[in-house]
Design a protein around this motif. Structure first.
Motif, PDB file in Angstrom:
ATOM      1  N   TYR A 208     -24.098  32.341  -8.875  1.00 49.74           N
ATOM      2  CA  TYR A 208     -24.511  33.727  -8.660  1.00 49.74           C
ATOM      3  C   TYR A 208     -23.528  34.499  -7.777  1.00 49.74           C
ATOM      4  O   TYR A 208     -23.738  35.679  -7.513  1.00 49.74           O
ATOM      5  N   ASP A 209     -22.472  33.834  -7.342  1.00 44.90           N
ATOM      6  CA  ASP A 209     -21.455  34.498  -6.541  1.00 44.90           C
ATOM      7  C   ASP A 209     -20.402  35.135  -7.442  1.00 44.90           C
ATOM      8  O   ASP A 209     -20.266  34.788  -8.626  1.00 44.90           O
ATOM      9  N   TYR A 210     -19.638  36.034  -6.896  1.00 45.26           N
ATOM     10  CA  TYR A 210     -18.579  36.709  -7.637  1.00 45.26           C
ATOM     11  C   TYR A 210     -17.507  37.142  -6.647  1.00 45.26           C
ATOM     12  O   TYR A 210     -17.752  37.263  -5.445  1.00 45.26           O
ATOM     13  N   ASP A 211     -16.335  37.369  -7.161  1.00 46.36           N
ATOM     14  CA  ASP A 211     -15.242  37.828  -6.305  1.00 46.36           C
ATOM     15  C   ASP A 211     -15.472  39.302  -5.969  1.00 46.36           C
ATOM     16  O   ASP A 211     -15.677  40.119  -6.872  1.00 46.36           O
ATOM     17  N   PRO A 212     -15.445  39.641  -4.691  1.00 42.60           N
ATOM     18  CA  PRO A 212     -15.632  41.054  -4.333  1.00 42.60           C
ATOM     19  C   PRO A 212     -14.482  41.888  -4.878  1.00 42.60           C
ATOM     20  O   PRO A 212     -13.332  41.450  -4.936  1.00 42.60           O
ATOM     21  N   GLY A 213     -14.801  43.072  -5.307  1.00 42.00           N
ATOM     22  CA  GLY A 213     -13.774  43.952  -5.851  1.00 42.00           C
ATOM     23  C   GLY A 213     -14.189  45.395  -5.681  1.00 42.00           C
ATOM     24  O   GLY A 213     -15.315  45.691  -5.281  1.00 42.00           O
TER      25      GLY A 213
END
Length: 415
Positions: A155-160
């Motif tokens: 459920y995590d993702y790279d911040p952008g």
């Protein structure tokens, strides 16, 4: 007072050949939300004379949705089905399998007169008891903390960059201003649209509730006129803001995925993860706003959104409290990475659950209580309110319980 509505339950043989359940042979489920409900009496002002509304089913049945609920022969666990919804029900009650005590004389309850072909053997068959299937949640065990940590990473993702925009603003409502905003999703180069409702009372920065709607949002193809304002308007009047994301597959973001029931496909698993990312990305956006109090955020889910309330707060640490409106665990299974039973023990924020005693979607003993007991929230910080009704909670109770809960765990609104 009961309302009598003439008409035949099963108007032709073609409906039977469709293989639809007895009640829905008179009404196609897929046509109900889009075509029938808007032409039926769900106005909340009381029963109307027969023929006052133009709702017409595909097989010639009239007035089957709303106005008054209609008792059926079918029994389940000592209760009798009473279907179609009534004048003070939400529109989704039209296709809800609701059962109540046979002596229930609520003002919304009525009946329909039906005529059958002499010697029709299908009447007795259609009137047989309907057994409820159950899932033995008490025999299932959540995964270990180590395994959960692996699931949680999905459920995590790279911040952008959000590339956020305010697309439109409307201040015509008496108690709030609504802004339609958009920002980049955390996947697939998609854009997330959301409605940010800002109260006209109160003093910014505003406490903010992030809303997740019921399953009707999966069937509606536009958010114009179909947002569940009845579930959030009182929060806005209290001086709090509401963030209403248009999640993947809902409203304008429809992608052909229209069933809220869990299943073990990869498609369902991926959608749950995308819904969670839309939820988390919405909070990313809120944190860019100077008029939002990022330290006082709450999750609020209704029905489908309440079911997902057994998962989403476990993957989002910025939520301070949660409200689950008609919540419970589903009979159907998803893959373990999206099964709420594996996430509920990791929800430790204060949780309010509001339910109906005769909810056929989420029965008390086999759905509501297992969800409530699995919550990792300490006993003194979680509350389960059960009302003598179906898949709804009376508005007065909803308003008082939700606002008292938010006052307790987010603090009173600054005036």
């Amino acid at each position: 007072m009961a309302t009598v509505r003439p008409g035949r339950e099963f108007p032709d043989r073609a409906a039977r050949r469709l293989g639809l359940p007895p009640w829905l042979r008179g009404e196609r489920h897929d046509l109900g939300f889009a075509r029938h409900d808007p032409a039926s009496n769900f106005a909340g002002h009381g029963p109307a004379p027969v023929g006052s509304y133009p709702g017409l089913g595909p097989f010639g049945t009239v007035d089957m949705a709303g106005n008054a609920r209609e008792w059926c022969l079918n029994e389940t666990g000592g209760l009798r089905y009473i279907l179609g919804g009534g004048w003070d029900d939400a529109t989704y009650h039209f296709t809800e399998a609701f059962a109540a005590p046979p002596l229930d004389r609520s003002p919304t309850n009525g009946f329909r007169l039906a005529s059958y072909t002499p010697g029709d053997s299908t009447v007795a068959q259609a009137g047989r008891p309907v057994e409820r299937l159950v899932r033995a949640f008490g025999r299932e065990r959540p995964v270990s903390d180590a395994v959960f940590a692996i699931y949680r990473r999905a459920y995590d993702y790279d911040p952008g960059p959000l590339d956020d925009r305010i697309e439109a603003s409307d201040s015509s409502a008496e108690h709030w201003v609504v802004q339609r905003v958009s920002f980049d999703a955390a996947y697939g180069r998609e854009r997330v649209m959301a409605y940010l409702f800002l109260p006209k009372t109160g003093r910014p920065p505003d406490q903010t509730v992030i809303y997740f709607p019921g399953a009707v949002a999966l069937h509606a193809r536009t958010s114009r006129g179909t947002l569940e304002l009845d579930a959030i308007d009182f929060i806005l009047k209290s001086g709090r803001a509401v963030m209403y994301p248009v999640y993947k597959s809902t409203y304008e973001r429809g992608d052909g995925f229209e069933s809220f029931y869990p299943n073990e496909t990869n498609t369902y698993r991926e959608h749950v993860i995308e819904w969670a990312k839309d939820f988390r990305r919405s909070i990313d956006y809120l944190e860019t706003r100077s008029d939002v109090d990022r330290e006082r955020l709450a999750y609020y889910g209704r029905s489908w959104g309440a079911f997902l309330g057994g998962l989403l707060p476990a993957v989002e640490p910025r939520i301070k409290t949660s409200v689950l409106y008609v919540a419970g665990l589903e009979l159907q299974r998803g893959q373990p990475e999206v099964e709420p039973i594996n996430f509920l023990p990791h929800i430790t924020v204060p949780v309010l659950m509001l339910n109906g005693r005769y909810d056929n979607f989420f029965p008390v003993e086999t759905s509501q209580l297992p969800m409530f007991h699995l919550l990792g929230t300490p006993p003194g910080r979680k509350r389960h309110v059960i009302y003598d009704g179906g898949h709804f909670v009376p508005r007065t109770l909803l308003i008082s319980e939700v606002l008292n809960w938010l006052d307790q765990y987010l603090g009173p609104v600054m005036r």
